[in-house]
Design an enzyme around this catalytic site. Structure first.
Site, PDB file in Angstrom:
ATOM      1  N   GLY A  65       0.915  -1.398   0.378  1.00 52.71           N
ATOM      2  CA  GLY A  65       0.111   0.045  -0.022  1.00 52.71           C
ATOM      3  C   GLY A  65       1.036   1.124   0.070  1.00 52.71           C
ATOM      4  CB  CYS A  92       5.291  -4.426   0.383  1.00 52.33           C
ATOM      5  SG  CYS A  92       5.994  -2.544   0.321  1.00 52.33           S
ATOM      6  CE1 TYR A  93       0.744   1.200   4.694  1.00 46.56           C
ATOM      7  CE2 TYR A  93      -0.840  -0.916   5.405  1.00 46.56           C
ATOM      8  CZ  TYR A  93      -0.395   0.819   5.756  1.00 46.56           C
ATOM      9  OH  TYR A  93      -0.964   1.413   6.778  1.00 46.56           O
ATOM     10  CG  HIS A 180       6.337  -5.971  -4.030  1.00 45.88           C
ATOM     11  ND1 HIS A 180       5.384  -5.936  -3.463  1.00 45.88           N
ATOM     12  CD2 HIS A 180       7.122  -4.740  -3.886  1.00 45.88           C
ATOM     13  CE1 HIS A 180       4.517  -4.863  -3.503  1.00 45.88           C
ATOM     14  NE2 HIS A 180       5.793  -4.585  -2.540  1.00 45.88           N
ATOM     15  CD  GLU A 182       3.601  -8.690  -5.673  1.00 48.45           C
ATOM     16  OE1 GLU A 182       3.135  -7.792  -5.394  1.00 48.45           O
ATOM     17  OE2 GLU A 182       4.254  -9.424  -4.951  1.00 48.45           O
ATOM     18  CG  ASP A 238     -12.722  -8.984 -22.678  1.00 48.46           C
ATOM     19  OD1 ASP A 238     -11.430 -10.078 -22.256  1.00 48.46           O
ATOM     20  OD2 ASP A 238     -11.751  -8.004 -22.500  1.00 48.46           O
ATOM     21  CE  LYS A 377      -8.394  -8.311 -22.323  1.00 48.47           C
ATOM     22  NZ  LYS A 377      -8.988  -7.886 -23.156  1.00 48.47           N
TER      23      LYS A 377
END
Length: 522
Positions: A65, A92-93, A180, A182, A238, A377
């Site tokens: 954050g 992180c945060y 991070h 990710e 989509d 997506k």
């Protein structure tokens, strides 16, 4: 807070909830967890704890954050979550908030760490990091650090500015990492997430996006019953995948409407019609090019272009829909990212903008059918491939609803300019596919600025348009970097465009990233 989101998709009985503290990578955390084979959903960090308890997640992830945990008004770690007795991983945060709530020391660092950072394991790396290289790189994005871990926690790693870059208390299932995992720039990130999910949280299922197909078919049948359905096709992945799912559920009670506004890429409208004809889906294809061009005559302002195209799309769609009897449902290709960005998982969502065309009217008397609303997506592409959608459509790059109209910059949209731009774009796409780079790029396209420059071709001088080549890499379009296309590829594209397309005498390359530029020019 809105109602809790739907239970796990695709028949999953295990799920991980990501509590969002406002971090720029929060969506990416959920995507990466799903890529590890575990269903994950993103919820606000202040969601009611009882709603989490009802979901019985296998684990909680606390996201990053933008705030400083010690500032007034900063979102705090809800200590009631500890009563749930489920493993938690703060990132992180999230790591800092957890540490502060449990008595650790968090403060501003002398120097922040942004981007690639060296990480050094301490004391073997513990349960979470043990067995990984003692020295490795990771991706950081912070100015605050955990100076001291809470009592009873073990420090696992350090970086130049972070004395406690990771910690754990395995007995309570509590873990934290400053970096991070990710992002792709953390080489061992997926391994760390997998270890937390499988070894710590005990997740055993192998969830995949394709597993949602039969579940969604049953849900659509239950919702629609014997009713009739329409779908506004854009030609993008989509709406195409949503239409295929609904067609599998209700068959010929689905009618698709495709409005060709004359601003699609070369042969794209024909590809859409051919593809859906092969699937046997009832399709109304409307050639409205003349109507749209007449409305755009003399219009140069980009916002007016968008508004005109959006309004005309609505009028054409309404006219075609009114010819059909007893339509009760409208298919919408809403994705999970749209749900998140609209502020929640409430199923009473308003109809989203038709791929930036301008949006269908909110007073349409249809009930929404949104079979993709829990998918990202890349997961939609996986479902499309499983359903047999041609590869060219599955991997179609994002294309704006107003089409080539917003890539003619600084002047009106007319047939001559559309034909020039369409031909140039076809050359670019052909060469990028031949170089096997198409799927590496988020978007690649041509822009036609309405200016002319002097050139020399043969024995004569020319006064013609330039074409600007734009190609970017990105994970989510929130940020994007200009693609480093090979010089020989650029040379072929430039040579072909100038030699093959009358009215063009110059090619340029856009080397701007987002931010500060946007991906599209208008």
């Amino acid at each position: 807070m809105g109602p809790p989101a739907a239970p796990p998709a695709g028949g999953a009985t295990e799920e991980v909830l990501v509590l969002d503290f406002g971090g720029q990578y929060s969506q990416l955390i959920a995507r990466r967890i799903r890529e590890c084979g575990v269903f994950a959903e993103l919820l606000p960090a202040n969601v009611d704890v009882e709603r989490i308890r009802e979901r019985a997640p296998k684990a909680l992830i606390l996201s990053g954050g933008p705030a400083s945990v010690y500032e007034d008004g900063a979102p705090a770690f809800p200590t009631e979550l500890l009563d749930l007795d489920v493993p938690m991983l703060g990132i992180c945060y999230g790591m800092q908030a957890l540490a502060l709530a449990l008595g650790g020391k968090v403060e501003g660092a002398e120097a922040g760490e942004f981007g690639r950072t060296e990480l050094r394991l301490t004391d073997g790396g513990g349960r979470l990091l043990g067995g990984l290289p003692e020295e490795q790189s990771c991706w950081m994005s912070h100015r605050d650090v955990v100076r001291e871990a809470p009592a009873g926690f073990r420090a696992l790693a350090a970086s130049p500015s972070s004395p406690v870059a990771a910690y754990e208390m395995p007995d309570r299932g509590l873990y934290g990492i400053q970096f991070h995992p990710e992002v792709v720039h953390t080489p061992y990130g997926t391994e760390i997430l997998t270890r937390f999910l499988r070894d710590v949280a005990g997740c055993t299922e192998q969830w995949s996006a394709a597993s949602v197909i039969e579940e969604q078919v049953e849900k659509i049948r239950a919702q629609v019953g014997e009713g009739k359905v329409i779908c506004g096709l854009s030609g993008g992945v989509d709406s195409s995948v949503a239409a295929l799912l609904v067609h599998r559920a209700v068959g010929e009670r689905l009618t698709c409407i495709y409005v060709d506004h004359g601003m699609m890429r070369l042969n794209e409208s024909e590809q859409v019609v051919e593809t859906f004809s092969q699937f046997g889906i009832p399709l109304i294809a409307v050639d409205a090019e003349e109507r749209f061009l007449a409305k755009l005559a003399g219009v140069e302002d980009p916002e007016r272009k968008r508004k005109i195209i959006g309004e005309e799309f609505i009028r054409v769609f309404e006219a075609e829909a009114s010819k059909l009897d007893d339509i009760g449902f409208l298919v919408q290709g809403t994705l999970y990212s749209d749900v998140i960005e609209s502020g929640g998982s409430d199923h009473a969502a308003t109809i989203k903008s038709h791929h930036n065309v301008g949006g269908l009217p909110e007073d349409l008397e249809f009930e929404l059918v949104e079979p993709l609303r829990m998918l990202f997506k890349d997961e939609v592409r996986a479902v499309g491939a499983e359903l047999g959608l041609p590869e060219r459509m599955v991997w179609r790059q994002p294309f704006p609803g107003p089409g080539l109209a917003i890539r003619i910059v600084g002047g009106e949209v007319n047939r001559e300019r559309l034909d020039i731009l369409r031909a140039a774009d076809a050359v670019l796409q052909e060469e990028i596919r031949a170089a096997e780079m198409y799927r590496q790029l988020w978007q690649s396209f041509c822009v036609l600025p309405v200016v002319r420059s002097v050139g020399v071709q043969g024995d004569g001088r020319t006064y013609a348009y330039p074409i600007v080549i734009r190609a970017v890499t990105s994970d989510d379009a929130m940020t994007a970097d200009w693609a480093r296309l090979p010089y020989d590829l650029l040379e072929r594209v430039s040579s072909r465009i100038i030699n093959e397309i009358r009215g063009v005498n110059r090619c340029a390359l856009d080397i701007s990233s987002k931010p500060p530029a946007t991906i599209e020019w208008e």
